[in-house]
Design an enzyme around this catalytic site. Structure first.
Site, mmCIF file in Angstrom:
data_model
loop_
_atom_site.group_PDB
_atom_site.id
_atom_site.type_symbol
_atom_site.label_atom_id
_atom_site.label_comp_id
_atom_site.label_asym_id
_atom_site.label_seq_id
_atom_site.Cartn_x
_atom_site.Cartn_y
_atom_site.Cartn_z
ATOM 1 N N LYS A 47 0.811 -1.229 0.000
ATOM 2 C CA LYS A 47 0.000 0.000 0.000
ATOM 3 C C LYS A 47 0.840 1.272 0.000
ATOM 4 O O LYS A 47 0.451 2.264 -0.613
ATOM 5 C CB LYS A 47 -0.919 0.017 1.227
ATOM 6 C CG LYS A 47 -1.970 -1.086 1.224
ATOM 7 C CD LYS A 47 -2.912 -0.877 2.395
ATOM 8 C CE LYS A 47 -3.727 -2.107 2.697
ATOM 9 N NZ LYS A 47 -4.746 -1.864 3.703
ATOM 10 N N ASP A 102 -9.540 2.703 2.716
ATOM 11 C CA ASP A 102 -9.465 2.119 4.066
ATOM 12 C C ASP A 102 -9.954 3.075 5.149
ATOM 13 O O ASP A 102 -10.673 2.676 6.066
ATOM 14 C CB ASP A 102 -8.014 1.750 4.409
ATOM 15 C CG ASP A 102 -7.542 0.498 3.696
ATOM 16 O OD1 ASP A 102 -8.386 -0.372 3.409
ATOM 17 O OD2 ASP A 102 -6.332 0.391 3.429
#
Ligand code: ATR
Length: 275
Positions: A47, A102
Site C-alpha cells: 500500500k 481504508d
C-alpha cells in the site's frame, strides 16, 4: 465479496488474487495496466510502496499516505480520463489512479455497525502501526475530541501524536491510557489474531467496563477475547468485518461508477470467512 458484487451488478468481470513480491510491484501494476485490467486492490506491504508507481493520486491516497485501490483510466477523445468501463475498445493511453478506501471504511463501520458518529468522542486507540496511524488521522480529521494512543513501542505513539498535533491541532491527543471513561476503544494491533495472544488492553491500567463501545479491527476469529470481555461487561462491540466490507464496497463503486450491492457483498464476505 467482489465477485458476488460484480455478478449482482451483471458484470462479467472477475476478481482474482495474485501474490506479488514487493520488488515486482511496479511491474505487476504495469502489466495490469497494459492488459487493460479495470483496477486493482493492494494489501500489505504494497500500500505504501504503490504511492511511487501511480500516474495520478486521489486526495484520499495523498491524505493517508497509502494506496489500497487502483482504477485504470483511459484518455477519452475529449482529453479527459475515464474509467476503463466506459470504453468499448481499449484506449491507446491508460493511466493508473490511486485511491485509499481504508480510512473511510473505518468511520463507516463505526457509524453503521456501532451506531456512533466519531465527532466529539473520547477514543482510546490501541496500536500505532499502519492501521493505527490511518485510524488516528481519520478520527482526528472527522473531529474526535480526545485521542489516547497506546502502543507497545511507545516511540511510535509519540511520533503519531506529534503528527496529529501538527495536522489537526484542534484534536486533543496524548500518549497513554485515559484517566477515566472513554466513548470508544479501538484495537488496531494484531493482538487477538493468535489464540494465545494477551489482550491488547492492560487491565491494570484501563477498565474495559468504562468504555462506551469497542471496535476491534480483527475479524478472524469473529470474537476476540477483547470483544468477548467487552460484551460480558455490557458494552457494544463489533469486529473488523465491516471495515473490510466497506473498503471493498467503495473500491467496487470506484471501478463501476455504480452503487455497490452492499448486502450481497456482506453475505458473500461472511460466508467466505466464517463459512
Ligand atoms: P498493520 O498494518 O496491521 O497496522 P503493523 O504496522 O505491523 O500492521 O502494526 C501492528 C500493530 O500491532 C503495532 O501497533 C504493533 O506494535 P509495535 O508498533 O510495538 O510493533 C502491534 N503489535 C504487534 N504485536 C504485538 C504484541 N505482541 N504486543 C503488543 N503489540 C503488538
Amino acid at each position: 465479496m467482489q465477485n458476488a458484487g460484480m455478478a449482482a451488478l451483471g458484470l462479467n468481470w472477475r476478481y482474482l488474487a495474485f501474490d506479488v513480491r514487493p520488488e515486482d510491484l511496479r511491474w505487476a501494476i504495469e502489466g495490469a495496466r497494459r492488459m487493460h485490467f479495470i483496477g486493482l486492490n493492494l494489501t500489505v506491504p504494497h500500500k505504501i510502496l504503490a504511492l511511487e508507481w501511480m500516474d495520478h493520486l486521489d486526495a484520499s491516497a495523498r491524505a493517508w499516505g497509502a494506496v489500497n485501490t487502483i482504477r485504470f483510466e483511459g484518455r477519452a477523445p475529449g482529453g479527459d480520463w475515464r474509467p476503463l468501463r466506459d470504453f468499448q475498445e481499449p484506449p491507446a493511453e491508460v493511466r493508473s489512479h490511486g485511491f485509499n478506501t481504508d480510512a473511510e471504511a473505518i468511520t463507516r463501520a463505526i457509524r453503521e455497525d456501532l451506531g456512533l458518529e466519531v465527532a466529539g468522542l473520547r477514543v482510546l486507540l490501541l496500536g500505532a502501526g499502519g492501521a493505527g496511524r490511518t485510524a488516528a488521522l481519520k478520527l482526528a480529521a472527522d473531529g474526535v475530541k480526545q485521542l489516547f494512543l497506546v502502543n507497545r513501542t511507545e516511540s511510535k505513539a509519540v511520533e503519531l501524536a506529534a503528527e496529529i498535533h501538527q495536522r489537526h491541532p484542534e484534536t486533543g491527543v496524548c500518549v497513554g491510557y485515559p484517566p477515566g471513561a472513554v466513548d470508544l476503544v479501538i484495537n488496531a494491533t494484531s493482538l487477538g489474531l493468535g489464540p494465545a495472544d494477551p489482550p491488547p488492553v492492560d487491565a491494570s491500567r484501563f477498565d474495559l467496563s468504562s468504555a462506551g463501545a469497542v471496535f476491534d479491527m480483527i475479524y478472524r476469529p469473529a470474537e476476540t477475547p477483547l470483544l468477548k470481555a467487552a460484551r460480558a461487561g455490557g458494552c457494544r462491540a463489533v469486529n473488523g468485518l465491516g471495515m473490510l466490507l466497506y473498503q471493498g464496497v467503495k473500491a467496487l463503486e470506484l471501478w463501476t461508477g455504480l452503487p455497490a450491492p452492499v448486502e450481497v457483498m456482506r453475505r458473500a464476505l461472511h460466508e467466505s470467512i466464517y463459512g
